[in-house]
Design a protein around this motif. Structure first.
Motif, short mmCIF file in Angstrom:
data_model
loop_
_atom_site.label_atom_id
_atom_site.label_comp_id
_atom_site.label_asym_id
_atom_site.label_seq_id
_atom_site.Cartn_x
_atom_site.Cartn_y
_atom_site.Cartn_z
N GLN A 1 0.82 -1.21 0.00
CA GLN A 1 0.00 0.00 0.00
C GLN A 1 0.85 1.26 0.00
N HIS B 1 4.67 3.73 -4.34
CA HIS B 1 4.20 4.90 -5.05
C HIS B 1 5.20 5.34 -6.12
N ILE C 1 1.69 9.34 -6.50
CA ILE C 1 0.53 8.50 -6.79
C ILE C 1 0.82 7.11 -6.24
N TYR C 2 -0.04 6.65 -5.35
CA TYR C 2 0.11 5.31 -4.78
C TYR C 2 -0.38 4.28 -5.79
N HIS D 1 -1.64 1.32 -5.42
CA HIS D 1 -2.91 0.67 -5.11
C HIS D 1 -4.11 1.59 -5.37
N GLU D 2 -3.88 2.88 -5.60
CA GLU D 2 -4.97 3.83 -5.87
C GLU D 2 -5.32 3.93 -7.36
N GLU E 1 -6.81 3.18 -10.78
CA GLU E 1 -7.88 2.39 -11.38
C GLU E 1 -7.53 2.08 -12.84
N LEU F 1 -8.02 7.60 -10.50
CA LEU F 1 -7.78 6.95 -9.20
C LEU F 1 -9.07 6.43 -8.58
N VAL F 2 -8.93 5.54 -7.64
CA VAL F 2 -10.07 4.95 -6.93
C VAL F 2 -10.91 6.04 -6.27
N SER F 3 -10.27 7.11 -5.85
CA SER F 3 -10.95 8.22 -5.18
C SER F 3 -11.70 9.13 -6.16
N GLU G 1 -10.42 10.87 -8.39
CA GLU G 1 -9.55 11.98 -8.77
C GLU G 1 -8.87 11.65 -10.09
#
Length: 77
Positions: free
Chosen positions: A11, A14, A26-27, A29-30, A32, A45-47, A49
């Motif tokens: 996790q 990055h 940017i991580y 795991h984030e 998409e 990203l998953v968020s 963003e």
């Protein structure tokens, strides 16, 4: 306990990219998906963003290949 350590380590992986406004971490795991846009790429990203980075897709692929979780989808007409 070892599994927990490995999960936390994954996790925290990055990459730092140059954007129009500076640099952004940017991580892995984030992420998409990533979309190529001329000589830039846009991370979704998953968020929800969106982050546009100033790097062509072929160079980005070289950096992401070591994670072995990304693949290139080619649309066939």
């Amino acid at each position: 306990m070892n599994e927990c350590f490995l999960d936390n380590q994954k996790q925290s992986e990055h990459i730092i990219f140059k954007t129009a406004t500076g640099y952004q971490k940017i991580y892995i795991h984030e992420i998409e998906y990533i979309e190529a846009q001329n000589k830039h790429c846009c991370f979704y990203l998953v968020s929800k963003e969106q982050v546009e980075v100033m790097i062509p897709l072929y160079k980005l692929e070289e950096q992401l290949n070591k994670y072995k979780i990304f693949f290139n989808v080619i649309e066939v007409i």
